[in-house]
Design a protein around this motif. Structure first.
Motif, PDB file in Angstrom:
ATOM      1  N   LEU A  39       0.834  -1.208   0.000  1.00 28.96           N
ATOM      2  CA  LEU A  39       0.000   0.000   0.000  1.00 28.96           C
ATOM      3  C   LEU A  39       0.867   1.256   0.000  1.00 28.96           C
ATOM      4  O   LEU A  39       0.508   2.268  -0.611  1.00 28.96           O
ATOM      5  CB  LEU A  39      -0.938  -0.008   1.207  1.00 28.96           C
ATOM      6  CG  LEU A  39      -1.996  -1.122   1.178  1.00 28.96           C
ATOM      7  CD1 LEU A  39      -2.878  -1.055   2.423  1.00 28.96           C
ATOM      8  CD2 LEU A  39      -2.857  -1.032  -0.079  1.00 28.96           C
ATOM      9  N   GLU A  40       2.027   1.189   0.657  1.00 27.41           N
ATOM     10  CA  GLU A  40       2.925   2.349   0.639  1.00 27.41           C
ATOM     11  C   GLU A  40       3.456   2.624  -0.763  1.00 27.41           C
ATOM     12  O   GLU A  40       3.560   3.779  -1.177  1.00 27.41           O
ATOM     13  CB  GLU A  40       4.096   2.116   1.599  1.00 27.41           C
ATOM     14  CG  GLU A  40       3.754   2.480   3.038  1.00 27.41           C
ATOM     15  CD  GLU A  40       4.779   1.947   4.037  1.00 27.41           C
ATOM     16  OE1 GLU A  40       5.930   1.689   3.640  1.00 27.41           O
ATOM     17  OE2 GLU A  40       4.404   1.781   5.220  1.00 27.41           O
ATOM     18  N   HIS A  43       0.636   4.305  -2.610  1.00 22.57           N
ATOM     19  CA  HIS A  43       0.357   5.681  -2.201  1.00 22.57           C
ATOM     20  C   HIS A  43       1.519   6.623  -2.478  1.00 22.57           C
ATOM     21  O   HIS A  43       1.349   7.841  -2.475  1.00 22.57           O
ATOM     22  CB  HIS A  43      -0.101   5.713  -0.741  1.00 22.57           C
ATOM     23  CG  HIS A  43      -1.484   5.144  -0.581  1.00 22.57           C
ATOM     24  ND1 HIS A  43      -1.739   3.965   0.076  1.00 22.57           N
ATOM     25  CD2 HIS A  43      -2.682   5.573  -1.044  1.00 22.57           C
ATOM     26  CE1 HIS A  43      -3.036   3.699   0.021  1.00 22.57           C
ATOM     27  NE2 HIS A  43      -3.635   4.662  -0.652  1.00 22.57           N
ATOM     28  N   SER A  46       0.155   7.565  -5.990  1.00 24.05           N
ATOM     29  CA  SER A  46      -1.113   8.281  -6.087  1.00 24.05           C
ATOM     30  C   SER A  46      -1.826   8.305  -4.733  1.00 24.05           C
ATOM     31  O   SER A  46      -1.958   7.269  -4.084  1.00 24.05           O
ATOM     32  CB  SER A  46      -2.014   7.604  -7.127  1.00 24.05           C
ATOM     33  OG  SER A  46      -3.311   8.147  -7.076  1.00 24.05           O
ATOM     34  N   PRO A  47      -2.287   9.464  -4.310  1.00 26.58           N
ATOM     35  CA  PRO A  47      -3.035   9.533  -3.048  1.00 26.58           C
ATOM     36  C   PRO A  47      -4.394   8.847  -3.164  1.00 26.58           C
ATOM     37  O   PRO A  47      -4.925   8.338  -2.173  1.00 26.58           O
ATOM     38  CB  PRO A  47      -3.189  11.032  -2.795  1.00 26.58           C
ATOM     39  CG  PRO A  47      -3.002  11.682  -4.120  1.00 26.58           C
ATOM     40  CD  PRO A  47      -2.122  10.783  -4.931  1.00 26.58           C
ATOM     41  N   GLN A  48      -4.961   8.841  -4.352  1.00 29.58           N
ATOM     42  CA  GLN A  48      -6.263   8.190  -4.545  1.00 29.58           C
ATOM     43  C   GLN A  48      -6.178   7.209  -5.703  1.00 29.58           C
ATOM     44  O   GLN A  48      -6.657   7.475  -6.807  1.00 29.58           O
ATOM     45  CB  GLN A  48      -7.344   9.237  -4.804  1.00 29.58           C
ATOM     46  CG  GLN A  48      -7.642  10.068  -3.557  1.00 29.58           C
ATOM     47  CD  GLN A  48      -8.980  10.743  -3.660  1.00 29.58           C
ATOM     48  OE1 GLN A  48      -9.236  11.458  -4.641  1.00 29.58           O
ATOM     49  NE2 GLN A  48      -9.833  10.537  -2.672  1.00 29.58           N
ATOM     50  N   LEU A  54      -5.351  -0.965  -7.441  1.00 32.06           N
ATOM     51  CA  LEU A  54      -4.946  -1.192  -6.052  1.00 32.06           C
ATOM     52  C   LEU A  54      -5.102  -2.674  -5.695  1.00 32.06           C
ATOM     53  O   LEU A  54      -4.213  -3.286  -5.096  1.00 32.06           O
ATOM     54  CB  LEU A  54      -5.810  -0.317  -5.127  1.00 32.06           C
ATOM     55  CG  LEU A  54      -5.535  -0.388  -3.628  1.00 32.06           C
ATOM     56  CD1 LEU A  54      -4.092  -0.045  -3.313  1.00 32.06           C
ATOM     57  CD2 LEU A  54      -6.459   0.561  -2.879  1.00 32.06           C
TER      58      LEU A  54
END
Lengths: 407, 407
Positions: A39-40, A43, A46-48, A54
């Motif tokens: 997940l890091e 992110h 992209s923040p979203q 994902l």
């Protein structure tokens, strides 16, 4: 699963069960820290992130685990085979990052079991109708395990976690807290949703829907402990209220420390008022927990609800800026420092006096009750945060939970 | 692909091509170091892991890459979608860890392209007939890229690597080495197999089989360099010998430094003798490179071949212990320190005198030729390792490669 050492331990444990003649399907989670690492990466880009992409990335954590576990099992001389979610297949809807399982085809797995193989299935993931990889969200591996057990008509689903079962309350708060040998599905549901985060609530719902006999037990024990001992350890979630339960009333005390209480005072008691208040809150992705609306007096009522403390300030902003005027509320009050304490027990249905015993106990400790909400098998009260531990300890003692089920 | 920064750079480059109106399919490799990390996990559990399960683990590296790249592309405002090998699907045989691509169904990808999407496909992996995940082995991502280009009838397949093209020889050996703007597929094949490790040989074979126009170019350039410049950079592998090639003879000098030469002396010249000698060598998983057997004299002949230097000692052991007696050889001789130097050029076919020019050049430098082997478009000689650089430089000069194709 944690390190390589833990994978090897899981393999030893599985081998022990297999050697005793059981057909075994294992649903491992990702290695410790792996999902966060993935997940890091996402992110950092992209923040979203796009939810489909994902899921593409996140699902690899469990895929690595199943391959490694199958290799560890083969290293012990067992025949083993791993499957991803899509290979089983575990079919889900297309709600990426929190997909729901729709159907599991157990045919291929059954063939392997019949051939004497241990089957290792990736948890947390599935595949939608258009062959996209989906994930089930937090705690998804528990849900996968229960769902696979249901699809295969397993005798029992064993969930190995970092605690050794379900307790009458959190042992960090009450030293005398006692592990329950059995708990009914409905009690477990209330305990899970009330903050005893042993099992993700969705996996409990799944166990209930398909009547999967599920046992919560510790993954930290010696993997070679005697089988007879292991199979009676932990807490069994049952679907019958057996004889020993007949006299039982309360199974545990659950609590949620970090809540915030919000009261919209003096709103007109007209149809749609609840939606007008809570609609914008939900739209802002804020989960609402307890909701209370009293009988109106002179056409006006107070509308009260609780939110997680992290969402409190945001919820207050929304109410003050957008909703207060719209619903002609007199004022909006709030308290960001409240806690919820609940007594849970399936025996409550047929017993009177539980509520009064609860309220008397709290009163004797000088604890004021701010809100009350009840279901068939639980009573929840909202109190000042500073009294939470005191309340839990007093109730645990009053219902004699340290001595076995209270009568 | 390396770090997050490199993924963002790839996205910028792809966006540039897309904006210019090209339909783009990207086949990224795993992030730098990721495949090794996964293999280390596997080998910490088992020295000889099950190949199917190894593939299950190894394939996740590229799956992470495609998800991250799609997210990076979306972050730039492009519509993008990623696919694993099985999702395309890229169908392979079931030879785990070194599977061969059998068929690619481009229908879903074509639909995405028609809808204006950039498609990102995981390299190095596929799926067999029974829905098992397979991997293609070292260099598999190049092979995937060429195969996808073939399946989609792409105009051109661009392979971004850490070098900026194919050179007349290794610039670390000859300072004047020059990048070739074009090279024919057959020359590339000889260059690849002879040690210019720009492209994995399997991807070159694939490009040849399906006539995929393939360009090798640098991934280290500014991703926003002018498109016009980028599309003429690197080296294009072609399938026609165009006009400028008509007079060309030699395209480059390839070499293999670390070889060992083995001679089985005085074996009877009977049918099956080559197999008797090389069968056990191949069975021990030792690759054999050059093989020479001279005309026999008095029913006896010498059988000579080369192996990689790392395999030299093992090969000598096998010959001395098992084979020498069986084939009634007089003796087994060897030299672990030899190198192979080759001149390669499609123009060689129609030109005489290349061999004599090569031999004269080496002779003038006092370099003894130990073995000679030729194909239609290359001449290879085996020489003492210590003369390798000297030989390559002398030949590069003699064929005037620093000035463009020699005439």
């Amino acid at each position: 699963m944690g390190s390589i050492e833990r994978i090897k331990n899981v393999a030893l444990r599985v081998a022990k069960w297999h050697k005793a003649g059981y057909q075994i399907v294992v649903v491992p989670s990702a290695m410790s820290g792996e999902t966060n690492r993935l997940l890091e990466l996402v992110h950092a880009i992209s923040p979203q992130p796009d939810p489909r992409e994902l899921d593409m990335v996140a699902a690899t954590g469990e895929q690595v685990s199943v391959g490694l576990l199958a290799i560890a099992l083969k290293e012990l001389g067992l025949d083993a085979r791993s499957y991803t979610g899509w290979q089983v297949p575990i079919k889900t809807d297309n709600t990426h990052t929190k997909a729901r399982i729709v159907e599991i085809d157990g045919a291929r797995v059954q063939q392997d079991l019949a051939a004497g193989r241990v089957v290792v299935i990736a948890g947390f993931q599935g595949v939608d109708n258009e062959h996209n990889i989906t994930t089930l969200g937090r705690g998804g591996t528990d849900t996968s395990a229960v769902a696979v057990a249901a699809a295969l008509n397993a005798d029992e689903c064993l969930i190995y976690t970092d605690v050794d079962g379900v307790y009458t309350t959190d042992p960090r708060v009450v030293e005398e807290a006692r592990r329950l040998e059995r708990i009914t599905f409905e009690e477990m549901l209330e305990m899970a949703s009330l903050g005893s985060k042993v099992l993700q609530i969705r996996s409990v719902e799944f166990a209930g829907k398909y009547q999967v006999k599920t046992r919560v037990l510790s993954s930290l024990t010696d993997p070679l402990m005697p089988l007879e001992e292991e199979m009676h350890s932990g807490t069994l979630i049952t679907f019958e209220e057996d004889k020993t339960m007949e006299q039982a009333v309360i199974s545990g005390i659950a609590f949620q420390r970090n809540e915030g209480r919000i009261v919209v005072v003096g709103v007109p008691d007209t149809p749609g008022i609840a939606y007008q208040i809570l609609g914008p809150i939900a739209a802002a992705n804020i989960d609402v927990d307890m909701i209370i609306q009293n009988q109106s007096v002179a056409g006006k009522t107070d509308f009260t609800f609780t939110v997680g403390r992290n969402d409190y300030a945001r919820a207050m902003d929304i109410l003050n800026q957008h909703i207060k005027g719209q619903v002609s509320a007199q004022q909006v009050l709030g308290d960001p420092k409240v806690s919820k304490v609940s007594v849970v027990g399936v025996g409550m249905r047929s017993h009177v006096g539980i509520a009064s015993k609860m309220f008397r106990t709290l009163s004797e400790e000088g604890i004021n009750i701010q809100m009350i909400s009840t279901s068939e098998i639980k009573i929840s009260v909202l109190i000042d945060e500073k009294y939470m531990e005191l309340a839990v300890r007093a109730l645990h003692k009053a219902f004699e939970l340290e001595q076995g089920r209270s009568t």
